[in-house]
Design a protein around this motif. Sequence first.
Motif, PDB file in Angstrom:
ATOM      1  N   PHE A 160       0.859  -1.181   0.000  1.00 15.74           N
ATOM      2  CA  PHE A 160       0.000   0.000   0.000  1.00 15.74           C
ATOM      3  C   PHE A 160       0.894   1.228   0.000  1.00 15.74           C
ATOM      4  O   PHE A 160       1.182   1.814   1.034  1.00 15.74           O
ATOM      5  N   ASP A 161       1.330   1.620  -1.178  1.00 19.07           N
ATOM      6  CA  ASP A 161       2.231   2.756  -1.290  1.00 19.07           C
ATOM      7  C   ASP A 161       1.479   3.984  -1.789  1.00 19.07           C
ATOM      8  O   ASP A 161       0.251   4.013  -1.842  1.00 19.07           O
ATOM      9  N   GLU A 162       2.234   4.999  -2.170  1.00 20.47           N
ATOM     10  CA  GLU A 162       1.630   6.257  -2.613  1.00 20.47           C
ATOM     11  C   GLU A 162       0.768   6.070  -3.856  1.00 20.47           C
ATOM     12  O   GLU A 162      -0.281   6.693  -4.005  1.00 20.47           O
ATOM     13  N   ALA A 163       1.192   5.175  -4.754  1.00 20.21           N
ATOM     14  CA  ALA A 163       0.428   4.944  -5.988  1.00 20.21           C
ATOM     15  C   ALA A 163      -0.943   4.331  -5.695  1.00 20.21           C
ATOM     16  O   ALA A 163      -1.903   4.590  -6.417  1.00 20.21           O
ATOM     17  N   ILE A 164      -1.043   3.540  -4.642  1.00 19.33           N
ATOM     18  CA  ILE A 164      -2.334   2.964  -4.244  1.00 19.33           C
ATOM     19  C   ILE A 164      -3.153   4.004  -3.497  1.00 19.33           C
ATOM     20  O   ILE A 164      -4.324   4.240  -3.796  1.00 19.33           O
ATOM     21  N   GLY A 165      -2.542   4.647  -2.517  1.00 19.20           N
ATOM     22  CA  GLY A 165      -3.259   5.621  -1.703  1.00 19.20           C
ATOM     23  C   GLY A 165      -3.789   6.807  -2.485  1.00 19.20           C
ATOM     24  O   GLY A 165      -4.786   7.421  -2.092  1.00 19.20           O
ATOM     25  N   LYS A 166      -3.137   7.124  -3.591  1.00 17.38           N
ATOM     26  CA  LYS A 166      -3.568   8.270  -4.404  1.00 17.38           C
ATOM     27  C   LYS A 166      -4.998   8.087  -4.913  1.00 17.38           C
ATOM     28  O   LYS A 166      -5.744   9.067  -5.046  1.00 17.38           O
ATOM     29  N   TYR A 167      -5.376   6.836  -5.196  1.00 20.30           N
ATOM     30  CA  TYR A 167      -6.683   6.577  -5.801  1.00 20.30           C
ATOM     31  C   TYR A 167      -7.661   5.846  -4.887  1.00 20.30           C
ATOM     32  O   TYR A 167      -8.870   5.928  -5.100  1.00 20.30           O
ATOM     33  N   TYR A 168      -7.177   5.108  -3.901  1.00 20.06           N
ATOM     34  CA  TYR A 168      -8.042   4.256  -3.076  1.00 20.06           C
ATOM     35  C   TYR A 168      -9.081   5.098  -2.321  1.00 20.06           C
ATOM     36  O   TYR A 168      -8.741   5.941  -1.500  1.00 20.06           O
ATOM     37  N   HIS A 169     -10.347   4.886  -2.650  1.00 16.29           N
ATOM     38  CA  HIS A 169     -11.457   5.624  -2.046  1.00 16.29           C
ATOM     39  C   HIS A 169     -11.270   7.130  -2.180  1.00 16.29           C
ATOM     40  O   HIS A 169     -11.604   7.898  -1.275  1.00 16.29           O
ATOM     41  N   GLN A 170     -10.765   7.533  -3.336  1.00 18.17           N
ATOM     42  CA  GLN A 170     -10.599   8.955  -3.618  1.00 18.17           C
ATOM     43  C   GLN A 170     -11.462   9.338  -4.813  1.00 18.17           C
ATOM     44  O   GLN A 170     -11.763   8.516  -5.686  1.00 18.17           O
TER      45      GLN A 170
END
Length: 513
Positions: free
Chosen positions: A451-461
């Motif tokens: 769960f890095d920045e590339a995932i967090g950028k879009y996850y539930h966004q």
Amino acid sequence: MQTYSMATLAVGLALATVSVQAQPRTTKAGAANKTVSAAQLPEFAISKAEVEAHTYFLASDELQGRRTGELGNQVAARYIAEQFRSLGLKTPSGQTNYFQPIGLEKVKAATSGSLLVGKDTLKLGKELVVMAGSATDVTGEVIYVGYGLTNGEDGYKGRDVKGRIVVAQGGSPDAKGPSEIFRASAEKRKLAIEKGAAALIELYSESIPWGFVNQYFNREQIALPVSGANSSSVAHVWINNANNQYKQLKEAGQTVTLRTSGRPKTSVPSANVAGIIEGTDPKLKDEYVIVSAHFDHVGVGKQGGSAYQPEDSIFNGARDNAFGTVAILEAAKALSIKRPKRSVLVLALTGEEVGLLGSRYYAEHPLVPLKQTIFDLNSDGAGYNDTTIVSVIGLERTGARAEIEAGAKSAGLSVFAEPAPEQGLFDRSDNVSFAAKGIPAPTFSAGFKAFDEAIGKYYHQAIDNPESLDFNYVQRFCQAFAHTARLIADRATRPQWSAGDKYEAAAKALYGQ
């Protein structure tokens, strides 16, 4: 993002359905049994254009984030059902259409709540959250019932709780992840209702941070109704028992006063969507492989639970989980053109984002016998950060590693097992509802290792839109998923849980092994 009229939505749905209906189909048994090379299998004819069309519709602004209980979710369900119809999928036995209706409840947040324990007053939004129940003002002695999950010595045995305040330890001996903790909480509420309790207090000290619990339960929820005549009136609260600071509530003779405004409920219709592809083998066709994905997302604005901009308040959910929904639609098409030996239940699930509700309901109300269901290949994910792989949660546990690796390889992808182990992902998606019944059920996810920045950028966004997807990768993912499903459905033997897995006992009970 711009919001369009329902007329525009209807036209889009009609055009999308017609485009799929125009695709050639071959579903006759003779054609299904015709020998073809692997390269000629229909999954390898999955087109990027069709994958894009499905995704752009399911993750469109018009569907308003597909939140369970909202119109956009219902339109998504209708779209999926019409794809099933166009492919000639059968309706499950006893069904007249592809919908499995689920009567859910929309539960509003409590506006006030307090618990007086000795000289301490625990307040809503701080040390106390209201889980369920109508307006309550009750004073009385508490009765401690352990985890409150059994009628045994460590539960209700010898304890008359009718009209009294029950105290239970939070979670359960086996509960580790959020879904297990919430499931245990619902079960102990149901039992407290059956025993005639006036209120239920849980002493919460579980792994989910209290700040998250406090935030989550102080907003509107969607839930499966709890059966019982008094289910609407029994107050159920959690209190923050970090460091066992309210251990006195386990002792006899303690008197408390509980007051809450309650959580008003309204009925909300929703549905899973299910279609069957009958297998070709005279014996194996009585066994089923499920291919599943949830089609709901988190909605619009404050419903999404994350920050958003006024010009883009729709949480479109392209990655989570239009991606997986498109995978099961493409698998349905490929497997209906050339049918495998076993039957396949294509299952689109509602309510995952609000507590795995659709899969929990299905597991308790299956459309094909669970004993005849040998595997669930679930597709879900937060996004991707590596387009050379698929990530599989449960690869080593669920007995189909060879087929999964071969399916991925057929589309030019490799397999990464158990990404982000610290997240406990196996028990956080719909697969766990099947696993808990004993059915081997991994989750086949878009490629990620952490769960890095590339995932967090879009996850539930709100920026998780179709325009940001790599559709060359989505196409290959769908090919890999469909071919994996075929290989599992064509296996000579059933996949088995790894020896000693925590769900192995449930499998032995289900299958009589």
